[in-house]
Motif scaffolding. Sequence first.
Motif, PDB file in Angstrom:
ATOM      1  N   PRO A  93     -15.578   5.536  18.101  1.00 52.29           N
ATOM      2  CA  PRO A  93     -15.678   6.451  16.952  1.00 52.29           C
ATOM      3  C   PRO A  93     -14.312   6.153  16.050  1.00 52.29           C
ATOM      4  O   PRO A  93     -13.615   5.939  16.918  1.00 52.29           O
ATOM      5  CB  PRO A  93     -15.951   7.868  16.899  1.00 52.29           C
ATOM      6  CG  PRO A  93     -15.881   7.515  18.217  1.00 52.29           C
ATOM      7  CD  PRO A  93     -15.979   6.742  18.890  1.00 52.29           C
ATOM      8  N   VAL A  94     -14.552   5.783  14.514  1.00 49.59           N
ATOM      9  CA  VAL A  94     -13.450   5.087  14.205  1.00 49.59           C
ATOM     10  C   VAL A  94     -13.556   6.052  12.825  1.00 49.59           C
ATOM     11  O   VAL A  94     -15.040   5.833  12.251  1.00 49.59           O
ATOM     12  CB  VAL A  94     -13.539   3.566  14.257  1.00 49.59           C
ATOM     13  CG1 VAL A  94     -12.589   2.682  13.170  1.00 49.59           C
ATOM     14  CG2 VAL A  94     -13.575   2.936  15.586  1.00 49.59           C
ATOM     15  N   ILE A  95     -12.502   6.167  12.407  1.00 51.14           N
ATOM     16  CA  ILE A  95     -11.866   6.624  10.820  1.00 51.14           C
ATOM     17  C   ILE A  95     -10.955   5.412  10.023  1.00 51.14           C
ATOM     18  O   ILE A  95     -10.346   5.427  11.232  1.00 51.14           O
ATOM     19  CB  ILE A  95     -11.743   8.222  11.379  1.00 51.14           C
ATOM     20  CG1 ILE A  95     -12.222   8.973  12.124  1.00 51.14           C
ATOM     21  CG2 ILE A  95     -11.181   8.286   9.630  1.00 51.14           C
ATOM     22  CD1 ILE A  95     -11.538  10.171  12.126  1.00 51.14           C
ATOM     23  N   VAL A  96     -11.247   5.051   9.308  1.00 55.95           N
ATOM     24  CA  VAL A  96     -10.701   4.383   8.607  1.00 55.95           C
ATOM     25  C   VAL A  96     -10.284   5.178   6.913  1.00 55.95           C
ATOM     26  O   VAL A  96     -10.828   5.544   6.525  1.00 55.95           O
ATOM     27  CB  VAL A  96     -11.081   3.496   7.660  1.00 55.95           C
ATOM     28  CG1 VAL A  96     -10.270   2.383   7.204  1.00 55.95           C
ATOM     29  CG2 VAL A  96     -11.794   2.322   9.331  1.00 55.95           C
ATOM     30  N   ASN A  97      -8.850   5.252   7.258  1.00 57.92           N
ATOM     31  CA  ASN A  97      -8.440   6.693   5.882  1.00 57.92           C
ATOM     32  C   ASN A  97      -8.145   5.222   4.889  1.00 57.92           C
ATOM     33  O   ASN A  97      -6.878   4.150   5.305  1.00 57.92           O
ATOM     34  CB  ASN A  97      -7.503   7.594   6.411  1.00 57.92           C
ATOM     35  CG  ASN A  97      -7.907   8.707   7.323  1.00 57.92           C
ATOM     36  OD1 ASN A  97      -8.899   8.958   7.057  1.00 57.92           O
ATOM     37  ND2 ASN A  97      -7.146   8.899   8.575  1.00 57.92           N
ATOM     38  N   VAL A  98      -8.170   5.472   3.464  1.00 49.38           N
ATOM     39  CA  VAL A  98      -7.572   4.390   2.606  1.00 49.38           C
ATOM     40  C   VAL A  98      -6.654   4.773   1.813  1.00 49.38           C
ATOM     41  O   VAL A  98      -6.632   6.059   1.267  1.00 49.38           O
ATOM     42  CB  VAL A  98      -8.962   3.968   1.739  1.00 49.38           C
ATOM     43  CG1 VAL A  98      -8.083   2.851   0.612  1.00 49.38           C
ATOM     44  CG2 VAL A  98     -10.225   3.452   2.704  1.00 49.38           C
ATOM     45  N   SER A  99      -5.790   4.689   2.369  1.00 46.69           N
ATOM     46  CA  SER A  99      -3.945   5.260   1.526  1.00 46.69           C
ATOM     47  C   SER A  99      -3.938   3.930   0.431  1.00 46.69           C
ATOM     48  O   SER A  99      -4.384   3.289   0.112  1.00 46.69           O
ATOM     49  CB  SER A  99      -3.100   5.290   2.534  1.00 46.69           C
ATOM     50  OG  SER A  99      -1.516   5.737   2.566  1.00 46.69           O
ATOM     51  N   SER A 100      -1.984   3.603   0.894  1.00 43.35           N
ATOM     52  CA  SER A 100      -1.629   2.937  -0.857  1.00 43.35           C
ATOM     53  C   SER A 100      -0.359   2.281   0.246  1.00 43.35           C
ATOM     54  O   SER A 100       0.324   3.363   0.321  1.00 43.35           O
ATOM     55  CB  SER A 100      -2.025   3.129  -2.037  1.00 43.35           C
ATOM     56  OG  SER A 100      -1.364   2.707  -2.542  1.00 43.35           O
ATOM     57  N   GLY A 101      -0.155   1.006  -0.056  1.00 39.48           N
ATOM     58  CA  GLY A 101       1.210   0.982  -0.518  1.00 39.48           C
ATOM     59  C   GLY A 101       2.572   1.900  -1.103  1.00 39.48           C
ATOM     60  O   GLY A 101       3.430   1.911  -1.141  1.00 39.48           O
ATOM     61  N   LEU A 102       2.010   2.172  -1.730  1.00 43.34           N
ATOM     62  CA  LEU A 102       2.858   3.616  -3.050  1.00 43.34           C
ATOM     63  C   LEU A 102       2.890   4.572  -2.273  1.00 43.34           C
ATOM     64  O   LEU A 102       3.756   5.943  -3.235  1.00 43.34           O
ATOM     65  CB  LEU A 102       0.935   3.809  -4.131  1.00 43.34           C
ATOM     66  CG  LEU A 102       1.206   2.619  -5.362  1.00 43.34           C
ATOM     67  CD1 LEU A 102       0.376   3.250  -6.467  1.00 43.34           C
ATOM     68  CD2 LEU A 102       3.203   2.186  -6.200  1.00 43.34           C
ATOM     69  N   GLY A 103       2.859   5.115  -1.226  1.00 48.72           N
ATOM     70  CA  GLY A 103       2.924   6.026  -0.550  1.00 48.72           C
ATOM     71  C   GLY A 103       3.116   5.513   0.419  1.00 48.72           C
ATOM     72  O   GLY A 103       3.445   6.260   1.703  1.00 48.72           O
ATOM     73  N   SER A 104       3.924   4.733   1.165  1.00 53.92           N
ATOM     74  CA  SER A 104       4.414   3.984   1.439  1.00 53.92           C
ATOM     75  C   SER A 104       6.069   3.899   1.445  1.00 53.92           C
ATOM     76  O   SER A 104       6.847   3.200   0.155  1.00 53.92           O
ATOM     77  CB  SER A 104       4.507   2.299   2.318  1.00 53.92           C
ATOM     78  OG  SER A 104       5.348   2.153   2.630  1.00 53.92           O
ATOM     79  N   PHE A 105       7.048   5.029   2.349  1.00 54.68           N
ATOM     80  CA  PHE A 105       8.571   4.713   1.962  1.00 54.68           C
ATOM     81  C   PHE A 105       9.111   3.610   1.973  1.00 54.68           C
ATOM     82  O   PHE A 105       9.669   3.289   1.381  1.00 54.68           O
ATOM     83  CB  PHE A 105       8.893   6.660   2.543  1.00 54.68           C
ATOM     84  CG  PHE A 105       8.992   7.875   2.858  1.00 54.68           C
ATOM     85  CD1 PHE A 105       9.022   8.354   1.482  1.00 54.68           C
ATOM     86  CD2 PHE A 105       7.597   8.214   3.625  1.00 54.68           C
ATOM     87  CE1 PHE A 105       8.852   9.732   1.439  1.00 54.68           C
ATOM     88  CE2 PHE A 105       7.372   9.425   2.847  1.00 54.68           C
ATOM     89  CZ  PHE A 105       7.673  10.123   2.454  1.00 54.68           C
ATOM     90  N   GLY A 106       9.002   2.612   2.952  1.00 57.31           N
ATOM     91  CA  GLY A 106       9.363   1.669   3.094  1.00 57.31           C
ATOM     92  C   GLY A 106       8.960   0.651   1.706  1.00 57.31           C
ATOM     93  O   GLY A 106      10.446   0.115   1.228  1.00 57.31           O
ATOM     94  N   THR A 107       8.591   1.452   1.021  1.00 55.76           N
ATOM     95  CA  THR A 107       7.834  -0.741   0.069  1.00 55.76           C
ATOM     96  C   THR A 107       8.221   0.701  -1.015  1.00 55.76           C
ATOM     97  O   THR A 107       8.668  -0.735  -1.682  1.00 55.76           O
ATOM     98  CB  THR A 107       5.754   0.091   0.383  1.00 55.76           C
ATOM     99  OG1 THR A 107       5.624  -0.472   1.482  1.00 55.76           O
ATOM    100  CG2 THR A 107       5.890  -0.984  -0.903  1.00 55.76           C
ATOM    101  N   VAL A 108       7.460   2.036  -1.426  1.00 52.06           N
ATOM    102  CA  VAL A 108       8.486   2.400  -2.587  1.00 52.06           C
ATOM    103  C   VAL A 108       9.522   2.231  -2.964  1.00 52.06           C
ATOM    104  O   VAL A 108      10.871   2.486  -3.927  1.00 52.06           O
ATOM    105  CB  VAL A 108       8.278   3.171  -3.054  1.00 52.06           C
ATOM    106  CG1 VAL A 108       6.200   3.334  -2.981  1.00 52.06           C
ATOM    107  CG2 VAL A 108       8.264   4.816  -1.997  1.00 52.06           C
ATOM    108  N   THR A 109      10.704   1.583  -1.903  1.00 50.77           N
ATOM    109  CA  THR A 109      12.286   1.843  -1.921  1.00 50.77           C
ATOM    110  C   THR A 109      12.902   0.501  -1.516  1.00 50.77           C
ATOM    111  O   THR A 109      14.057   0.339  -2.037  1.00 50.77           O
ATOM    112  CB  THR A 109      13.076   2.863  -0.470  1.00 50.77           C
ATOM    113  OG1 THR A 109      12.768   2.367   0.855  1.00 50.77           O
ATOM    114  CG2 THR A 109      12.510   4.411  -0.862  1.00 50.77           C
TER     115      THR A 109
END
Length: 230
Positions: A126-142
Motif C-alpha cells: 500500500p502507498v499513499i501520495v499526498n500532493v503538497s506544494s513548495g509553497l508549504g515548505s518553510f525552507g522554500t518560502v524563506t
Amino acid sequence: MTITLITGGNKGLGFESARRLIELGHTVYIGARDAERGSKAAEELGARFVRLDVTDTDSIDAAAAEILRTEGRLDVLVNNAGITGAYKKPEDITAADIRQTYETNVFGLVSVTHAFLPLLRRSEAPVIVNVSSGLGSFGTVTNPDRLESQINALSYTSSKSAVTMLTIQYAKGLPDIRVNAVDPGATKTDLTGQGHQTVTEGTDAIVKMATIGKDGPTGTFTDRSGVMPW
C-alpha cells in the motif's frame, strides 16, 4: 494489477497522473465531485469513475464501499484534490477563509485517508501520495532565490504545510504503508493558471511516488528534482 484512486482526478495534475499511471498498467479510479465531468474524464482516459467529494463524508464512505465491492482492495491512494482558497492581503483574511481552504486541502485529505485505510491494508504494497506544494515548505518560502518566497497566501500555504506534516505523522504511525508528500512545482493548470512546467513535468514526482512499491521510501517530501526542504 495495481488499483489506484486519484482524488480530484478529472483535470490538471490528477488527470495527467491518471493517464500516466494507466500507461504503466494501473487500474485507475478517478474521484471527482462532479459526476458528469468525472465520467467524461474517466471515459477519455480509459479509467473508472467514482463520485467522491472530499468535503462530504457520505460521499467518501460511498466511494470506499464501491471500490471495496468492485476491487476488494486499494493499492495506491493519491490525495490530489485541492483548492487555492482565498487570496487576500493578510489583514483581510478571516478564519472563515482559512477554514474553507482547510476543509478541502487538509480535512478532506484526512477524511479520505481514514476511509480508505481498511482497503489499503488489504494490499500487499500500500502507498499513499499526498500532493503538497513548495509553497508549504518553510525552507522554500524563506529562500529569497525561490519564486515561492514572493508569494503571500495565508490559507493555501499554511494548508500545504499541514499536508506535509500530516504525511510525516502518517508515515510514523502507519509503518505498513508507504506515505510520502510531493511538490508538483510551478505547473500551469486550471488551479494555478501559471507556471513554467508542463503538466507532464508537474506529475513526475506524483508518478514516481505512486510506483515505489513496498520497499520504497516513506515520510519524504520530494519534487521532480529530488528532496524538498521542510
